[in-house]
Design a protein around this motif. Structure first.
Motif, PDB file in Angstrom:
ATOM      1  N   LEU A  17       5.741   1.231   5.408  1.00 32.15           N
ATOM      2  CA  LEU A  17       5.509   2.665   5.522  1.00 32.15           C
ATOM      3  C   LEU A  17       6.831   3.418   5.560  1.00 32.15           C
ATOM      4  O   LEU A  17       7.795   2.957   6.178  1.00 32.15           O
ATOM      5  CB  LEU A  17       4.723   2.980   6.792  1.00 32.15           C
ATOM      6  N   HIS A  25      -2.474   6.034   6.162  1.00 34.68           N
ATOM      7  CA  HIS A  25      -1.825   4.732   6.046  1.00 34.68           C
ATOM      8  C   HIS A  25      -2.449   3.830   4.978  1.00 34.68           C
ATOM      9  O   HIS A  25      -2.080   2.660   4.887  1.00 34.68           O
ATOM     10  CB  HIS A  25      -1.873   4.011   7.403  1.00 34.68           C
ATOM     11  N   TYR A  27      -2.942   2.200   1.480  1.00 32.87           N
ATOM     12  CA  TYR A  27      -2.041   1.947   0.354  1.00 32.87           C
ATOM     13  C   TYR A  27      -2.838   1.873  -0.935  1.00 32.87           C
ATOM     14  O   TYR A  27      -3.817   1.137  -1.044  1.00 32.87           O
ATOM     15  CB  TYR A  27      -1.284   0.637   0.571  1.00 32.87           C
ATOM     16  N   TYR A  34       1.490   5.107  -0.812  1.00 28.24           N
ATOM     17  CA  TYR A  34       0.534   5.378   0.248  1.00 28.24           C
ATOM     18  C   TYR A  34      -0.171   6.718  -0.002  1.00 28.24           C
ATOM     19  O   TYR A  34       0.391   7.630  -0.625  1.00 28.24           O
ATOM     20  CB  TYR A  34       1.240   5.419   1.607  1.00 28.24           C
TER      21      TYR A  34
END
Length: 549
Positions: A17, A25, A27, A34
């Motif tokens: 991240l 969060h 992906y 993200y």
């Protein structure tokens, strides 16, 4: 080498991240980044990715929860599990709801209220414009037969249909055959063209079968007025199309002259969306009126099933006019607008617009449509069957689009198709599955012939797939050795679908006085097809023009 690099990208590890990342969060492996949406309260995921918590986000593809957030995540996770999974709303699948709240949601869903309100309107009649026109053709189980009655394979049937398309196209548009490409000139002029001759027809021949009549230059003044009124008509290509369509409306005498000052003018736009074509057409009629006739405003009716932003009526209702605008190409202040919010499949036009049921010498009405997708054109034409036959509609101008979304059951040119393909095309049987094959081939007209990957996707599983098994058009073209390629064959399918619609207009809408709809003596003085702009502006550039004689 390119395939290797693609595999390496697919196998690339998930990055860490970004520092101080305060967004979702989740992906996205396809975009290799993200999600950038804001997370839900007390969550690490946005609303679109909360399902990752339910599915367990502590595997190798998902980031595990931070210790500081784990308690909140677990608490909310338990609450969500109690509420069940998120499912599409059965009334409006564009939004998701919790399965446990289904019974409660359907009672308060805004889409349900809107649908109930629409169904309660006087002009709403379920399915009144569906069903198309004509016989449905042969049973689907019998359409895999050749002329001799022997069973054929899917590929052989597709090849028969491809050759039938070219035969019918050259019959309907005789100028298609390129004389310079044919060695036997006598054969070129014969009534029946051989397969060898048809295989030499090029994509250019098919395109040039329809004249290209771009009248945008004659209406350049509307660009200045659209900018003046701050109307969001789209980019320069959309504006170019609006100008050309308006030019055809004017050329065909559908915009009144000074002699028609005392007439009541109305414009109906089908599948209007934001209503830009209707705005331009009605405002141009308003600008053509003299000061004496300006007291009677042009009536604009927009028929559209869904709401949208940036509607034309917003600009029309706030428009003001004065003497300084007398030379303008558009007069928004001389337009009165109404929106009929209903699907074209269910709107009963004679009830929605009762003034169209009676012909008046002081009333003039025209129908316009721009890029009315797929079966929408057929539904719009069938909705006009009562009001046009009354003599209240003077003409219609429709730009067709998305032929791949047409359906056999709603197509209004079925009689024309069956007659042409069984006769000129030499196909002993023709059914809905054959039409589905052709309508899927139309998608190739907007693809490059070298792009076999995308073309295969179009034929074998596009986003509008309705479960019809289809042969790849490029395989058929290669097997037959057609000079027109996939683009040419796809465009030929498009034009034949449009031609069937023009025949419906001739026989069932605009017919001569004293004639009965559907009879041989029902001859329209002017129904035509043309390209209203170049294919560089839009590949969907066909325009149907019909006017009462």
């Amino acid at each position: 080498m390119s395939s290797q690099s693609t595999e390496e990208k697919e196998k690339a590890p998930q990055p860490q991240l970004p520092e101080n990342w305060d967004r979702c969060h989740a992906y996205n492996e396809k975009k290799r980044r993200y999600c950038r949406q804001m997370p839900a309260p007390n969550q690490i995921y946005c609303g679109n990715h909360l399902h990752l918590i339910q599915e367990g986000d502590c595997d190798r593809n998902k980031r595990p929860c931070d210790d500081a957030e784990s308690s909140d995540v677990k608490r909310n996770n338990k609450k969500r599990k109690d509420r069940g999974a998120r499912i599409p709303c059965p009334i409006d699948p564009s939004h998701l709801i919790f399965e446990s709240a289904l019974a409660k949601h359907v009672l308060v869903c805004p889409a349900a209220k809107e649908r109930e309100e629409t169904c309660s309107r006087e002009y709403y009649q379920e399915g009144t414009n569906t069903g198309g026109q004509g016989d449905l053709g042969d049973d689907g189980n019998n359409n895999m037969m050749d002329a001799g009655g022997e069973e054929t394979t899917d590929l052989e049937r597709a090849k028969q249909l491809a050759m039938a398309v070219l035969k019918v196209f050259c019959f309907v548009f005789p100028s298609t055959v390129a004389r310079s490409n044919i060695q036997n000139n006598d054969e070129a002029h014969s009534d029946e063209l051989s397969d060898d001759v048809l295989k030499h027809v090029t994509e250019e021949d098919i395109y040039n079968a329809l004249p290209e009549v771009d009248l945008s230059s004659a209406e350049e003044g509307i660009a200045k007025d659209i900018a003046k009124h701050r109307v969001k008509a789209g980019g320069p290509r959309h504006l170019h199309q609006l100008q050309s369509i308006l030019g055809h409306v004017r050329k065909n005498g559908m915009i009144p002259t000074a002699d028609d000052d005392d007439s009541e003018q109305s414009v109906i736009e089908m599948g209007a969306g934001r209503g830009m074509l209707g705005l331009v057409t009605a405002s141009a009629i308003g600008a053509a009126q003299t000061q004496n006739a300006a007291s009677s405003k042009v009536k604009l009716y927009l028929v559209e099933r869904s709401g949208t932003r940036g509607k034309a009526e917003t600009k029309i209702r706030t428009a003001t006019g004065d003497a300084s605008q007398d030379n303008d190409s558009l007069r928004l202040d001389r337009v009165e607008v109404s929106r009929i919010k209903c699907d074209l499949a269910h709107v009963h036009m004679s009830t929605a617009l009762p003034f169209l049921t009676k012909k008046s010498e002081k009333s003039r009405s025209i129908v316009v449509a721009k890029h009315l997708c797929g079966a929408g054109t057929d539904l719009a034409l069938k909705s006009l069957r009562d009001v046009v036959q009354s003599g209240a509609v003077d003409g219609c101008v429709m730009a067709t689009c998305c032929h791949g979304l047409c359906t056999w059951k709603d197509y209004v040119g079925r009689d024309c198709f069956l007659e042409l393909f069984r006769g000129v095309g030499g196909v002993s049987t023709f059914a809905g599955s054959d039409f589905d094959q052709l309508r899927r081939w139309t998608s190739a007209s907007v693809l490059e012939d070298s792009d076999h990957t995308r073309s295969a996707a179009v034929d074998d599983g596009d986003e509008h797939n309705i479960g019809v098994k289809s042969q790849n058009i490029y395989l058929v073209v290669k097997e037959l050795g057609l000079a027109c390629g996939g683009r040419g064959l796809g465009r030929a399918c498009q034009r034949l679908i449009d031609y069937g619609r023009t025949e419906y207009i001739r026989e069932h809408l605009f017919h001569s006085k004293g004639a009965s709809p559907g009879k041989q003596d029902c001859i329209t003085t002017d129904v035509s097809l043309c390209h209203y702009c170049s294919s560089d502006i839009t590949p969907q550039n066909a325009l149907i023009i019909a006017k009462r004689g």
